[in-house]
Motif scaffolding. Structure first.
Motif, mmCIF file in Angstrom:
data_model
loop_
_atom_site.group_PDB
_atom_site.id
_atom_site.type_symbol
_atom_site.label_atom_id
_atom_site.label_comp_id
_atom_site.label_asym_id
_atom_site.label_seq_id
_atom_site.Cartn_x
_atom_site.Cartn_y
_atom_site.Cartn_z
ATOM 1 N N PRO A 54 50.874 -40.876 62.136
ATOM 2 C CA PRO A 54 51.979 -41.635 61.760
ATOM 3 C C PRO A 54 52.637 -41.269 60.238
ATOM 4 O O PRO A 54 51.813 -40.994 59.507
ATOM 5 C CB PRO A 54 51.592 -43.140 61.569
ATOM 6 N N GLU A 55 53.855 -41.444 60.288
ATOM 7 C CA GLU A 55 54.409 -41.150 58.898
ATOM 8 C C GLU A 55 53.726 -41.787 57.416
ATOM 9 O O GLU A 55 53.492 -41.437 56.440
ATOM 10 C CB GLU A 55 55.868 -41.290 59.052
ATOM 11 N N ALA A 56 53.719 -43.271 57.846
ATOM 12 C CA ALA A 56 53.009 -44.061 56.734
ATOM 13 C C ALA A 56 51.817 -43.468 56.399
ATOM 14 O O ALA A 56 51.433 -43.645 55.139
ATOM 15 C CB ALA A 56 52.964 -45.350 57.293
ATOM 16 N N THR A 57 50.731 -43.122 57.538
ATOM 17 C CA THR A 57 49.560 -42.415 57.014
ATOM 18 C C THR A 57 49.707 -41.292 56.176
ATOM 19 O O THR A 57 49.219 -41.098 55.202
ATOM 20 C CB THR A 57 48.813 -42.173 58.361
ATOM 21 N N VAL A 58 50.446 -40.429 56.658
ATOM 22 C CA VAL A 58 50.770 -39.086 55.928
ATOM 23 C C VAL A 58 50.920 -39.402 54.444
ATOM 24 O O VAL A 58 50.669 -38.568 53.530
ATOM 25 C CB VAL A 58 52.043 -38.224 56.743
ATOM 26 N N ALA A 59 51.924 -40.528 54.203
ATOM 27 C CA ALA A 59 52.144 -40.833 52.735
ATOM 28 C C ALA A 59 51.121 -41.091 51.960
ATOM 29 O O ALA A 59 51.074 -41.221 50.585
ATOM 30 C CB ALA A 59 53.437 -41.715 52.845
ATOM 31 N N ARG A 60 50.177 -41.665 52.764
ATOM 32 C CA ARG A 60 48.957 -42.298 51.861
ATOM 33 C C ARG A 60 47.794 -41.228 51.823
ATOM 34 O O ARG A 60 47.130 -41.271 50.934
ATOM 35 C CB ARG A 60 48.429 -43.422 52.774
ATOM 36 N N LEU A 61 47.840 -40.195 52.780
ATOM 37 C CA LEU A 61 46.633 -39.164 52.681
ATOM 38 C C LEU A 61 46.725 -38.667 50.972
ATOM 39 O O LEU A 61 45.535 -38.440 50.533
ATOM 40 C CB LEU A 61 47.028 -37.947 53.481
ATOM 41 N N PRO A 62 47.779 -38.255 50.647
ATOM 42 C CA PRO A 62 47.841 -37.700 49.128
ATOM 43 C C PRO A 62 47.031 -38.580 48.256
ATOM 44 O O PRO A 62 46.383 -38.076 47.035
ATOM 45 C CB PRO A 62 49.195 -37.320 48.858
ATOM 46 N N VAL A 63 47.433 -39.863 48.339
ATOM 47 C CA VAL A 63 46.602 -40.560 47.616
ATOM 48 C C VAL A 63 45.338 -40.764 47.614
ATOM 49 O O VAL A 63 44.579 -40.997 46.560
ATOM 50 C CB VAL A 63 47.358 -42.364 47.885
ATOM 51 N N TYR A 64 44.593 -41.017 48.810
ATOM 52 C CA TYR A 64 43.243 -40.711 49.169
ATOM 53 C C TYR A 64 42.707 -39.567 48.270
ATOM 54 O O TYR A 64 41.622 -39.504 47.653
ATOM 55 C CB TYR A 64 43.043 -40.864 50.635
ATOM 56 N N LEU A 65 43.492 -38.597 48.441
ATOM 57 C CA LEU A 65 43.035 -37.042 48.187
ATOM 58 C C LEU A 65 42.719 -37.295 46.566
ATOM 59 O O LEU A 65 41.630 -36.941 46.007
ATOM 60 C CB LEU A 65 44.235 -36.103 48.309
ATOM 61 N N LEU A 116 46.871 -27.806 51.818
ATOM 62 C CA LEU A 116 46.486 -27.585 50.396
ATOM 63 C C LEU A 116 45.503 -26.723 50.255
ATOM 64 O O LEU A 116 45.107 -26.570 49.182
ATOM 65 C CB LEU A 116 46.248 -28.942 49.718
ATOM 66 N N THR A 117 45.104 -25.883 51.180
ATOM 67 C CA THR A 117 43.996 -25.042 51.049
ATOM 68 C C THR A 117 44.489 -23.756 50.315
ATOM 69 O O THR A 117 43.729 -22.793 49.873
ATOM 70 C CB THR A 117 43.450 -24.422 52.460
ATOM 71 N N ARG A 135 48.581 -29.065 40.673
ATOM 72 C CA ARG A 135 48.521 -29.504 41.834
ATOM 73 C C ARG A 135 48.544 -28.844 43.153
ATOM 74 O O ARG A 135 49.117 -29.099 44.332
ATOM 75 C CB ARG A 135 49.047 -30.944 42.430
ATOM 76 N N GLY A 136 49.174 -27.463 42.798
ATOM 77 C CA GLY A 136 49.134 -26.384 44.003
ATOM 78 C C GLY A 136 50.400 -26.176 44.404
ATOM 79 O O GLY A 136 50.733 -25.471 45.317
ATOM 80 N N PHE A 137 51.331 -26.487 43.362
ATOM 81 C CA PHE A 137 52.799 -26.030 43.595
ATOM 82 C C PHE A 137 53.478 -25.502 42.452
ATOM 83 O O PHE A 137 54.126 -25.959 41.916
ATOM 84 C CB PHE A 137 53.697 -27.428 43.903
ATOM 85 N N PRO A 138 52.886 -24.113 42.469
ATOM 86 C CA PRO A 138 53.513 -23.207 41.062
ATOM 87 C C PRO A 138 55.133 -23.156 41.227
ATOM 88 O O PRO A 138 55.546 -22.862 42.276
ATOM 89 C CB PRO A 138 52.746 -22.006 41.344
ATOM 90 N N ASP A 155 55.376 -40.511 42.272
ATOM 91 C CA ASP A 155 54.504 -39.455 42.103
ATOM 92 C C ASP A 155 55.183 -38.356 42.566
ATOM 93 O O ASP A 155 55.208 -38.075 43.842
ATOM 94 C CB ASP A 155 53.131 -39.775 42.798
ATOM 95 N N LEU A 156 55.591 -37.523 41.836
ATOM 96 C CA LEU A 156 56.228 -36.202 42.280
ATOM 97 C C LEU A 156 55.507 -35.239 42.925
ATOM 98 O O LEU A 156 55.955 -34.630 44.285
ATOM 99 C CB LEU A 156 56.643 -35.405 41.044
ATOM 100 N N ALA A 157 54.238 -35.007 42.550
ATOM 101 C CA ALA A 157 53.290 -34.207 43.280
ATOM 102 C C ALA A 157 53.079 -34.884 44.944
ATOM 103 O O ALA A 157 52.835 -33.930 45.716
ATOM 104 C CB ALA A 157 52.150 -33.976 42.575
ATOM 105 N N VAL A 158 53.011 -36.062 45.140
ATOM 106 C CA VAL A 158 52.744 -36.483 46.260
ATOM 107 C C VAL A 158 53.715 -36.118 47.090
ATOM 108 O O VAL A 158 53.408 -36.014 48.294
ATOM 109 C CB VAL A 158 52.596 -38.104 46.112
ATOM 110 N N GLU A 159 55.010 -36.131 46.557
ATOM 111 C CA GLU A 159 56.241 -35.985 47.476
ATOM 112 C C GLU A 159 56.150 -34.687 48.044
ATOM 113 O O GLU A 159 56.435 -34.277 49.029
ATOM 114 C CB GLU A 159 57.262 -36.065 46.646
ATOM 115 N N LEU A 160 55.891 -33.806 47.089
ATOM 116 C CA LEU A 160 55.719 -32.193 47.696
ATOM 117 C C LEU A 160 54.109 -31.991 48.340
ATOM 118 O O LEU A 160 54.459 -31.279 49.441
ATOM 119 C CB LEU A 160 55.272 -31.302 46.310
ATOM 120 N N GLN A 161 53.160 -32.846 48.539
ATOM 121 C CA GLN A 161 52.127 -32.865 49.347
ATOM 122 C C GLN A 161 52.364 -33.311 50.769
ATOM 123 O O GLN A 161 52.140 -32.732 51.818
ATOM 124 C CB GLN A 161 50.767 -33.479 48.839
ATOM 125 N N ILE A 162 53.268 -34.224 50.651
ATOM 126 C CA ILE A 162 53.976 -34.774 52.154
ATOM 127 C C ILE A 162 54.719 -33.713 52.752
ATOM 128 O O ILE A 162 54.706 -33.375 53.789
ATOM 129 C CB ILE A 162 54.911 -35.990 51.850
#
Lengths: 224, 224
Positions: free
Chosen positions: A9-20, A83-84, A110-113, B196-203
């Motif tokens: 679910p989209e809502a879950t996807v949005a929370r995964l980065p927060v858990y990370l 994000l690997t 955070r991996g986005f140069p 959180d700008l990075a979270v947006e990119l992670q999504i």
DNA sequence: CTGTGCTTGTGAACGTGAACACGTGCGCCC
DNA sequence: GGGCGCACGTGTTCACGTTCACAAGCACAG
């Protein structure tokens, strides 16, 4: 959850980065090899049941009576989020906001140069920002292709946003983060997220206003 | 909808600024005195039923068979959002992001002038940014009180975010916009929004990854 | 090897928001 | 002044996400 259930679910996807983020922040001080859903919930600011349900979409990576292995969970979440490896991004628009974003280290960390900066104004082309030479937006296809860029950031004025989005799509970019205060539409197969800083403040303003007491000092002639 | 029903759903509140923006953008070219829910929906990128329901929370400001009076709607929405006057804001943290936000004109333009900049680093105090002298965070209560500031923006590193939030609350600020990639908690009577700008990119990364084909080039030893 | 305690995984209940469809009322035309 | 058409307002239906509560199952102790 059957083996190949992969509709997260989209809502879950949005929370995964927060858990990370929470797990990464944890690693320093308390090196416990394992973490319970309760503790992770606390760190992420949500409730424990939600954590368990969210993580269950990734697979059964926890151990009952024990919790989740932190390292393994980190790995699985990173993999799921893609994000690997790094994702180079291009920023379009080198005005105040664009330069700000380029100088802001938070992306690269955070991996986005920032792989490229482009602008439509010939006067800006060649300028160095954050150690990167600004190039012209006409070169976008070549730039994106050459650097393998899949993500674009729109940091232009509102008026230019839609055209920029179109050009990004044409250049083969399939994920767009839009900071311009304007509606942009993209093909269905392109991902689009938007961040409007002023809108955030306006939402705060609403609740602030609300608290200040309804219709304080405002006299409106209501007919009904 | 009974006369004093003033419980506006959060989702609606978040869309009102978008409608407002759409109407303001409209004023220029097509000066029609009235607008239909259908057209406004198109401009705002939502569906027409949602527009009507959202606007109905504000009151019955439309005319059946005709549409909404643009001027009147603008006025009512501005009033409801508390945008009839400016809201001065204070930015905490004058690093890359803080300076960026200060220089970004988008806030001031839309009714949120930067009234003050503060930082915890004594070396930064006194610096001029965007024509404003940086002051020390210890002066926050005096600054907030003097300038009547109700909204604070956190633009510090993650580690400082919670302490800054506490100080903002202590200084009487009741709305906070947090850009730091960290969880902050505030009293129930304080509004908090986070970006959180990075979270947006992670999504975006997740969906990008998804499209690229599941487990492309990744070999994972799954036990089950 | 069995019992106990703890935490996960998940079906089911619940609540909120989105979409629909249509009744309602206003303006305009004749 | 009456009828007609249009667009709003809203009750209803539906889908999604959140929360609850509990059975399942693993580790560990004895």
């Amino acid at each position: 959850m059957s083996e190949r259930t992969r509709r997260i679910p989209e809502a879950t996807v949005a929370r995964l980065p927060v858990y990370l983020r929470s797990l990464l922040g944890l690693a320093e001080d308390d090196k416990a090899a394992t973490i319970s859903s309760e503790r992770l919930a606390e760190l992420a600011g949500v409730n424990a049941a939600k954590v368990r349900k969210d993580l269950s979409y990734l697979g059964s990576y926890g151990t009952r009576g024990v919790g989740y292995d932190v390292e393994y969970l980190l790995f699985q979440m990173s993999r799921e989020l893609g994000l690997t490896h790094d994702w180079p991004v291009v920023i379009v628009g080198v005005g105040n906001l664009g330069q700000a974003l380029a100088n802001y280290g938070g992306f690269t960390d955070r991996g986005f140069p920032i792989a490229a900066l482009v602008d439509a104004d010939p006067a800006k082309v060649g300028e160095m920002v954050h150690g990167i030479a600004v190039r012209h937006i006409d070169d976008l296809p070549a730039i994106a292709d050459g650097a393998g860029i899949a993500i674009g950031i729109i940091a232009t004025p509102a008026g230019a946003a839609q055209e920029v989005a179109d050009r990004l799509v044409a250049a083969g970019i399939t994920s767009i983060l839009n900071f311009a205060p304007a509606l942009v539409t993209v093909p269905a197969e392109t991902s689009l997220r938007k961040v409007d800083l002023a809108v955030e403040l306006q939402i705060l303003s609403f609740y602030q206003q609300q608290r200040a007491g309804p219709r304080a000092g405002v006299t409106v002639a209501r007919t009904s």
